[in-house]
Design a protein around this motif. Structure first.
Motif, PDB file in Angstrom:
ATOM      1  N   GLN A 303       0.814  -1.217   0.000  1.00  0.00           N
ATOM      2  CA  GLN A 303       0.000   0.000   0.000  1.00  0.00           C
ATOM      3  C   GLN A 303       0.848   1.269   0.000  1.00  0.00           C
ATOM      4  N   GLU A 304       1.990   1.224   0.716  1.00  0.00           N
ATOM      5  CA  GLU A 304       2.800   2.443   0.798  1.00  0.00           C
ATOM      6  C   GLU A 304       3.374   2.809  -0.568  1.00  0.00           C
ATOM      7  N   ASP A 305       3.756   1.793  -1.357  1.00  0.00           N
ATOM      8  CA  ASP A 305       4.256   2.076  -2.711  1.00  0.00           C
ATOM      9  C   ASP A 305       3.141   2.637  -3.575  1.00  0.00           C
ATOM     10  N   ILE A 306       1.956   2.042  -3.466  1.00  0.00           N
ATOM     11  CA  ILE A 306       0.817   2.494  -4.276  1.00  0.00           C
ATOM     12  C   ILE A 306       0.521   3.961  -3.957  1.00  0.00           C
ATOM     13  N   ALA A 307       0.506   4.303  -2.652  1.00  0.00           N
ATOM     14  CA  ALA A 307       0.244   5.686  -2.249  1.00  0.00           C
ATOM     15  C   ALA A 307       1.310   6.621  -2.830  1.00  0.00           C
ATOM     16  N   ARG A 308       2.569   6.199  -2.756  1.00  0.00           N
ATOM     17  CA  ARG A 308       3.663   7.073  -3.192  1.00  0.00           C
ATOM     18  C   ARG A 308       3.662   7.278  -4.702  1.00  0.00           C
ATOM     19  N   ASN A 309       3.202   6.271  -5.451  1.00  0.00           N
ATOM     20  CA  ASN A 309       3.286   6.347  -6.912  1.00  0.00           C
ATOM     21  C   ASN A 309       2.083   6.991  -7.584  1.00  0.00           C
ATOM     22  N   LEU A 310       0.943   7.036  -6.881  1.00  0.00           N
ATOM     23  CA  LEU A 310      -0.314   7.411  -7.545  1.00  0.00           C
ATOM     24  C   LEU A 310      -0.253   8.770  -8.249  1.00  0.00           C
ATOM     25  N   PHE A 311       0.084   9.838  -7.523  1.00  0.00           N
ATOM     26  CA  PHE A 311       0.023  11.182  -8.125  1.00  0.00           C
ATOM     27  C   PHE A 311       1.034  11.336  -9.249  1.00  0.00           C
ATOM     28  N   SER A 312       2.194  10.720  -9.065  1.00  0.00           N
ATOM     29  CA  SER A 312       3.223  10.838 -10.083  1.00  0.00           C
ATOM     30  C   SER A 312       2.766  10.136 -11.366  1.00  0.00           C
ATOM     31  N   ILE A 313       2.109   8.993 -11.236  1.00  0.00           N
ATOM     32  CA  ILE A 313       1.611   8.276 -12.415  1.00  0.00           C
ATOM     33  C   ILE A 313       0.532   9.096 -13.129  1.00  0.00           C
ATOM     34  N   LEU A 314      -0.347   9.747 -12.361  1.00  0.00           N
ATOM     35  CA  LEU A 314      -1.383  10.576 -12.996  1.00  0.00           C
ATOM     36  C   LEU A 314      -0.728  11.687 -13.823  1.00  0.00           C
ATOM     37  N   ARG A 315       0.349  12.267 -13.268  1.00  0.00           N
ATOM     38  CA  ARG A 315       1.057  13.320 -14.017  1.00  0.00           C
ATOM     39  C   ARG A 315       1.718  12.741 -15.270  1.00  0.00           C
ATOM     40  N   GLN A 316       2.351  11.572 -15.121  1.00  0.00           N
ATOM     41  CA  GLN A 316       3.037  10.979 -16.275  1.00  0.00           C
ATOM     42  C   GLN A 316       2.045  10.682 -17.401  1.00  0.00           C
ATOM     43  N   LEU A 317       0.856  10.216 -17.038  1.00  0.00           N
ATOM     44  CA  LEU A 317      -0.143   9.904 -18.071  1.00  0.00           C
ATOM     45  C   LEU A 317      -0.549  11.176 -18.815  1.00  0.00           C
ATOM     46  N   ASP A 318      -0.670  12.278 -18.080  1.00  0.00           N
ATOM     47  CA  ASP A 318      -0.933  13.567 -18.727  1.00  0.00           C
ATOM     48  C   ASP A 318       0.210  13.940 -19.663  1.00  0.00           C
ATOM     49  N   ASP A 319       1.441  13.806 -19.154  1.00  0.00           N
ATOM     50  CA  ASP A 319       2.613  14.192 -19.952  1.00  0.00           C
ATOM     51  C   ASP A 319       2.681  13.397 -21.246  1.00  0.00           C
ATOM     52  N   GLU A 320       2.220  12.153 -21.192  1.00  0.00           N
ATOM     53  CA  GLU A 320       2.280  11.314 -22.391  1.00  0.00           C
ATOM     54  C   GLU A 320       1.042  11.466 -23.262  1.00  0.00           C
ATOM     55  N   GLY A 321       0.154  12.386 -22.887  1.00  0.00           N
ATOM     56  CA  GLY A 321      -1.009  12.696 -23.733  1.00  0.00           C
ATOM     57  C   GLY A 321      -2.058  11.606 -23.770  1.00  0.00           C
ATOM     58  N   VAL A 322      -2.145  10.816 -22.697  1.00  0.00           N
ATOM     59  CA  VAL A 322      -3.145   9.746 -22.650  1.00  0.00           C
ATOM     60  C   VAL A 322      -4.529  10.359 -22.430  1.00  0.00           C
ATOM     61  N   THR A 323      -5.513   9.940 -23.210  1.00  0.00           N
ATOM     62  CA  THR A 323      -6.847  10.554 -23.115  1.00  0.00           C
ATOM     63  C   THR A 323      -7.864   9.653 -22.424  1.00  0.00           C
ATOM     64  N   SER A 324      -7.567   8.364 -22.335  1.00  0.00           N
ATOM     65  CA  SER A 324      -8.512   7.441 -21.707  1.00  0.00           C
ATOM     66  C   SER A 324      -7.735   6.494 -20.785  1.00  0.00           C
ATOM     67  N   ILE A 325      -8.045   6.557 -19.479  1.00  0.00           N
ATOM     68  CA  ILE A 325      -7.256   5.818 -18.483  1.00  0.00           C
ATOM     69  C   ILE A 325      -8.160   4.870 -17.696  1.00  0.00           C
ATOM     70  N   TYR A 326      -7.656   3.664 -17.436  1.00  0.00           N
ATOM     71  CA  TYR A 326      -8.347   2.722 -16.552  1.00  0.00           C
ATOM     72  C   TYR A 326      -7.395   2.358 -15.419  1.00  0.00           C
ATOM     73  N   SER A 327      -7.955   2.202 -14.225  1.00  0.00           N
ATOM     74  CA  SER A 327      -7.121   1.803 -13.092  1.00  0.00           C
ATOM     75  C   SER A 327      -7.767   0.658 -12.355  1.00  0.00           C
ATOM     76  N   GLU A 328      -6.920  -0.212 -11.823  1.00  0.00           N
ATOM     77  CA  GLU A 328      -7.417  -1.204 -10.875  1.00  0.00           C
ATOM     78  C   GLU A 328      -7.929  -0.471  -9.641  1.00  0.00           C
ATOM     79  N   SER A 329      -8.738  -1.178  -8.849  1.00  0.00           N
ATOM     80  CA  SER A 329      -9.240  -0.654  -7.593  1.00  0.00           C
ATOM     81  C   SER A 329      -8.426  -1.300  -6.465  1.00  0.00           C
TER      82      SER A 329
END
Ligand code: AMP
Ligand code: MG
Length: 364
Positions: A303-329
């Motif tokens: 869980q601690e890794d998931i918490a630490r990575n979440l916001f950075s991954i959201l930014r990376q997806l924006d940077d890569e111009g991704v328009t449709s995202i799915y995430s596990e729960s």
């Protein structure tokens, strides 16, 4: 305005003379009414003098944040709390003993010294004593009271490293202190102590179970448990769609293999419509995913890794111009409450719940 970038080795509790001089300079900027972004153990903060109304107005302007969304006041010694709160309930002392310095914010009755510009017009004030050594030194050099929201432009995910701060804030503030990547990656837990029963307004690293152990039973704000409750959140900031990536995000809950199959099907459809697709997945099922961009958020149990990575991954997806995202729960236990709170906010609460077996029902 030119934004100065300085580097401080976050792990050294004893800064070098150069670092010490830079931190003094940063403190001077804040004393003079300017703004400095700095690392904390949760996310990067955008700091100004909490007792100066002009500084708080500047923070709102730099973030593009609505001014009814109050700021958290950061202190570096417990005894400094007396100047900014009107009354200190006994629960606050117990919580401070258990969790300060650390990722926990208390809402308390505000004293005169705190301007309403800092509290978004409220008669209460949010207070936190962070554990990050750079943050604590900066607070001390700044006069003891730093108002600091997360150092992102409003609507962007909270920044977990200085590069993201610079992307959002260059040209808008006087200084960015780069202290490396943050440890926790999600904002502090907020607990309201101004009413009869203590209540969590925002879940974070300090979990409901941890607070229960210190205070007995602690409530969770109904708007966190049920975003469709129709009630206004008691933390004004919670009503805004924070942390949102530019692409549309859908969370999918179910048995991992079925989630992967369902996401792959949706991705295939979206690709045919010309979307650039992205997936946020865990190590265990990562190989099954097919999309333009697949991001690993960590192992399911970590869980601690998931918490630490979440916001950075959201930014990376924006940077890569991704328009449709799915995430596990993720399971909403312990730190999972905070992870799912941020993830669902980023998704605008779009979640697909796959029934055991096949298919899918949704609030999508
Ligand atoms: P951020 O600074 O971006 O971590 O956001 C601060 C959060 O604290 C927002 O959700 C605010 O609404 C909440 N907050 C700050 N002060 C108060 C207060 N006096 N009462 C309730 N919530 C508060
Ligand atoms: Mg924020």
């Amino acid at each position: 305005m030119e934004t100065k970038l300085i580097h401080i080795n976050a792990n050294c509790t004893e800064p070098t003379p150069e670092e010490e001089a830079a931190l003094r300079q940063a403190g001077e900027i804040i004393r003079n009414g300017g703004l400095v972004a700095f690392p904390t153990e949760t996310v990067y903060g955008l700091g100004g003098d909490a007792l100066n109304p002009a500084s708080s107005r500047k923070i709102y302007a730099a973030k593009g944040r609505p001014s009814d969304n109050p700021l958290i006041v950061h202190i570096c010694r417990f005894r400094d709390i007396h100047r900014i709160v009107r009354r200190l309930p006994e629960e606050a002392v117990r919580i401070a003993e258990a969790f300060w310095p650390g990722p926990l914010t208390m809402i308390l009755p505000k004293a005169e010294a705190v301007p309403r510009e800092t509290t978004g017009g409220l008669d209460t004030v949010a207070v936190r004593l962070p554990s990050h050594p750079v943050a604590r030194r900066l607070i001390a050099y700044s006069g003891g009271y730093i108002a600091a929201p997360s150092a992102n432009r409003s609507g962007k995910p909270s920044p977990t490293c200085a590069r993201y701060v610079s992307e959002d804030m260059d040209g808008r503030i006087e200084m960015v202190i780069d202290g490396g990547e943050v440890g926790i990656g999600l904002e502090s837990t907020i607990i309201d102590l101004t009413e009869e029963n203590p209540r969590i307004l925002r879940p974070g690293y300090v979990t409901q179970e941890m607070l229960d152990r210190v205070l007995g039973k602690v409530d969770m704000d109904v708007t966190i448990l049920d975003p469709d409750s129709g009630q206004a959140p008691r933390a004004p900031g919670m009503k805004y769609r924070h942390y949102a990536p530019q692409g549309s995000l859908v969370v999918v809950e179910g048995e991992p293999g079925e989630v992967a199959a369902y996401i792959n099907r949706r991705v295939e459809e979206d690709r045919r419509r010309g979307e650039k697709t992205g997936i946020i997945g865990t190590t265990e099922v990562l190989e099954q995913y097919r999309a333009d961009v697949v991001k690993c958020i960590g192992s399911r149990g970590a869980q601690e890794d998931i918490a630490r990575n979440l916001f950075s991954i959201l930014r990376q997806l924006d940077d890569e111009g991704v328009t449709s995202i799915y995430s596990e729960s993720f399971p909403e236990e312990g730190l999972g409450q905070a992870i799912m709170n941020r993830l669902l906010k980023a998704a605008g609460h779009r979640i697909v719940r796959l029934p055991a077996g096949e298919g899918g029902s949704c609030r999508d």
